[in-house]
Design a protein around this motif. Structure first.
Motif, mmCIF file in Angstrom:
data_model
loop_
_atom_site.group_PDB
_atom_site.id
_atom_site.type_symbol
_atom_site.label_atom_id
_atom_site.label_comp_id
_atom_site.label_asym_id
_atom_site.label_seq_id
_atom_site.Cartn_x
_atom_site.Cartn_y
_atom_site.Cartn_z
ATOM 1 N N LEU A 44 7.928 -33.992 8.056
ATOM 2 C CA LEU A 44 8.694 -34.965 8.852
ATOM 3 C C LEU A 44 7.835 -35.535 9.977
ATOM 4 C CD1 LEU A 44 12.159 -33.148 9.014
ATOM 5 C CD2 LEU A 44 11.642 -35.280 7.811
ATOM 6 N N VAL A 45 6.961 -34.674 10.552
ATOM 7 C CA VAL A 45 6.035 -35.169 11.580
ATOM 8 C C VAL A 45 5.084 -36.179 10.961
ATOM 9 C CG1 VAL A 45 4.133 -34.529 13.110
ATOM 10 C CG2 VAL A 45 6.201 -33.100 13.029
ATOM 11 N N ALA A 46 4.561 -35.848 9.786
ATOM 12 C CA ALA A 46 3.608 -36.744 9.122
ATOM 13 C C ALA A 46 4.266 -38.068 8.738
ATOM 14 C CB ALA A 46 3.040 -36.059 7.882
ATOM 15 N N LEU A 47 5.559 -38.008 8.448
ATOM 16 C CA LEU A 47 6.275 -39.242 8.067
ATOM 17 C C LEU A 47 6.749 -40.023 9.290
ATOM 18 C CD1 LEU A 47 8.352 -37.796 5.084
ATOM 19 C CD2 LEU A 47 6.499 -39.479 4.923
ATOM 20 N N GLY A 48 6.564 -39.456 10.483
ATOM 21 C CA GLY A 48 6.931 -40.164 11.712
ATOM 22 C C GLY A 48 8.380 -40.028 12.111
ATOM 23 N N HIS A 49 9.080 -39.036 11.573
ATOM 24 C CA HIS A 49 10.503 -38.866 11.905
ATOM 25 C C HIS A 49 10.761 -37.719 12.875
ATOM 26 C CE1 HIS A 49 11.484 -41.764 8.823
ATOM 27 N NE2 HIS A 49 10.925 -41.021 7.861
ATOM 28 N N TYR A 50 9.792 -36.838 13.074
ATOM 29 C CA TYR A 50 10.042 -35.638 13.875
ATOM 30 C C TYR A 50 8.901 -35.441 14.857
ATOM 31 C CZ TYR A 50 10.982 -30.707 14.931
ATOM 32 O OH TYR A 50 11.257 -29.499 15.575
ATOM 33 N N GLN A 51 9.266 -35.104 16.095
ATOM 34 C CA GLN A 51 8.263 -34.870 17.131
ATOM 35 C C GLN A 51 8.510 -33.555 17.867
ATOM 36 O OE1 GLN A 51 8.355 -38.271 19.729
ATOM 37 N NE2 GLN A 51 7.510 -39.666 18.178
ATOM 38 N N GLY A 52 9.359 -32.706 17.290
ATOM 39 C CA GLY A 52 9.677 -31.447 17.952
ATOM 40 C C GLY A 52 8.745 -30.337 17.543
ATOM 41 N N PRO A 53 9.067 -29.120 17.980
ATOM 42 C CA PRO A 53 8.217 -27.950 17.671
ATOM 43 C C PRO A 53 8.344 -27.554 16.205
ATOM 44 C CG PRO A 53 10.200 -27.250 18.807
ATOM 45 C CD PRO A 53 10.238 -28.743 18.815
ATOM 46 N N ILE A 54 7.250 -26.975 15.681
ATOM 47 C CA ILE A 54 7.271 -26.431 14.322
ATOM 48 C C ILE A 54 7.671 -24.960 14.453
ATOM 49 C CG2 ILE A 54 5.927 -26.133 12.196
ATOM 50 C CD1 ILE A 54 6.264 -29.046 13.115
ATOM 51 N N ASP A 55 8.956 -24.719 14.539
ATOM 52 C CA ASP A 55 9.441 -23.372 14.839
ATOM 53 C C ASP A 55 10.201 -22.741 13.682
ATOM 54 O OD1 ASP A 55 11.619 -24.989 14.849
ATOM 55 O OD2 ASP A 55 12.177 -24.642 16.943
ATOM 56 N N GLY A 56 10.376 -23.449 12.582
ATOM 57 C CA GLY A 56 11.095 -22.882 11.437
ATOM 58 C C GLY A 56 12.600 -22.785 11.645
ATOM 59 N N ILE A 57 13.098 -23.470 12.679
ATOM 60 C CA ILE A 57 14.549 -23.465 12.976
ATOM 61 C C ILE A 57 15.103 -24.849 12.670
ATOM 62 C CG2 ILE A 57 16.306 -23.177 14.748
ATOM 63 C CD1 ILE A 57 14.364 -21.304 16.191
ATOM 64 N N GLY A 112 17.088 -31.581 16.324
ATOM 65 C CA GLY A 112 16.009 -32.527 16.110
ATOM 66 C C GLY A 112 15.587 -32.588 14.655
ATOM 67 N N THR A 113 15.506 -31.418 14.019
ATOM 68 C CA THR A 113 15.123 -31.371 12.609
ATOM 69 C C THR A 113 16.171 -32.071 11.743
ATOM 70 O OG1 THR A 113 13.971 -29.276 12.989
ATOM 71 C CG2 THR A 113 14.507 -29.830 10.708
ATOM 72 N N ARG A 114 17.447 -31.826 12.032
ATOM 73 C CA ARG A 114 18.509 -32.472 11.245
ATOM 74 C C ARG A 114 18.496 -33.980 11.438
ATOM 75 N NH1 ARG A 114 21.392 -27.802 12.782
ATOM 76 N NH2 ARG A 114 22.310 -28.905 14.569
ATOM 77 N N ALA A 115 18.250 -34.440 12.679
ATOM 78 C CA ALA A 115 18.202 -35.879 12.923
ATOM 79 C C ALA A 115 17.048 -36.524 12.160
ATOM 80 C CB ALA A 115 18.065 -36.143 14.418
ATOM 81 N N ALA A 116 15.891 -35.858 12.159
ATOM 82 C CA ALA A 116 14.736 -36.376 11.425
ATOM 83 C C ALA A 116 15.009 -36.400 9.924
ATOM 84 C CB ALA A 116 13.512 -35.526 11.724
ATOM 85 N N THR A 117 15.703 -35.340 9.439
ATOM 86 C CA THR A 117 16.048 -35.282 8.009
ATOM 87 C C THR A 117 17.002 -36.423 7.640
ATOM 88 O OG1 THR A 117 15.800 -32.873 8.063
ATOM 89 C CG2 THR A 117 16.999 -33.818 6.203
ATOM 90 N N ARG A 118 17.988 -36.712 8.487
ATOM 91 C CA ARG A 118 18.920 -37.812 8.212
ATOM 92 C C ARG A 118 18.199 -39.154 8.210
ATOM 93 N NH1 ARG A 118 22.550 -34.616 11.316
ATOM 94 N NH2 ARG A 118 21.940 -35.711 13.227
#
Length: 228
Positions: free
Chosen positions: A179-192, A196-202
């Motif tokens: 998601l970071v590579a695709l430009g949708h996520y800028q949060g921590p890579i924490d495995g949770i 933020g992860t759900r918003a990037a996924t949507r």
């Protein structure tokens, strides 16, 4: 022989008196039976006074004749009033009272009928309103049921399309990096799988025209890899 001429006035008076009494009695009986009645309210008084005057003129002689006529007229008027006029007036008064009672009863019956019709109309209006409210409630419940079924179907379809959700932290971390590579996520890579992860996924699902439920699945991660 000299006394016989003097008995004729008395005989005529007796005949007139008997005729007066009989006429007044017949008039009174007819008035009580309702078969006939005087043409005017005081006809009995007038007739009695006239008959009494005739009787007085027959009985009275000389200077006393006028007094006899007046007295007979007064007496005859009183008798005529008592025998004819008063019973007729009493009968008419009773008839008027009966007519008023009947008219009052008729008006009361009309008012009762109007009240009953108005009450029936109000009951029908209330029943129509109750039926309308009940129908509206049923329609609302049916609509809510259809919406719920549609929502459940969409959830089931999204799960079917994307496969099983990711639950392991390393898999979620891999998805976060994609998601970071695709430009949708800028949060921590924490495995949770947080907000933020759900918003990037949507956001990624929206670009790909997929149901936007924000759930990471194995198939969705594979699609992310293919999109790089």
């Amino acid at each position: 022989m000299a006394g016989r001429p003097r008995s004729k006035p008395h005989a005529r008076a007796a005949v007139v008196t008997a005729g007066l009494i009989a006429a007044l009695a017949l008039a009174g009986c007819a008035s009580d039976s309702g078969e006939s009645e005087p043409a005017a309210p005081a006809l009995g008084t007038i007739g009695g006074a006239a008959a009494g005057g005739v009787l007085g003129s027959t009985i009275g002689k000389g200077k006393g004749q006028l007094a006899a006529i007046v007295g007979g007229a007064i007496l005859g008027g009183v008798i005529g009033n008592q025998v004819v006029d008063r019973p007729v007036e009493e009968r008419k008064s009773k008839e008027r009272e009966t007519s008023r009672d009947r008219e009052m009863e008729r008006q009361l019956e009309l008012e009762r009928q109007r009240d009953a019709r108005a009450e029936d109309a109000r009951d029908r209006d209330v029943q129509r309103q109750l039926d309308f409210d009940r129908q509206s409630t049923l329609q609302e419940e049916e609509l809510r049921r259809e919406l719920r079924e549609r929502e459940l179907f969409e959830q089931w379809k999204s799960q079917r399309v994307g496969g099983a959700p990711l639950v392991a932290a390393p898999d979620i971390q891999a998805a976060q990096r994609l998601l970071v590579a695709l430009g949708h996520y800028q949060g921590p890579i924490d495995g949770i799988q947080g907000g933020g992860t759900r918003a990037a996924t949507r956001a990624f699902q929206q670009i790909k025209g997929l149901p936007q439920n924000g759930v990471l699945t194995e198939d969705l991660v594979n699609l992310m890899r293919a999109s790089l």
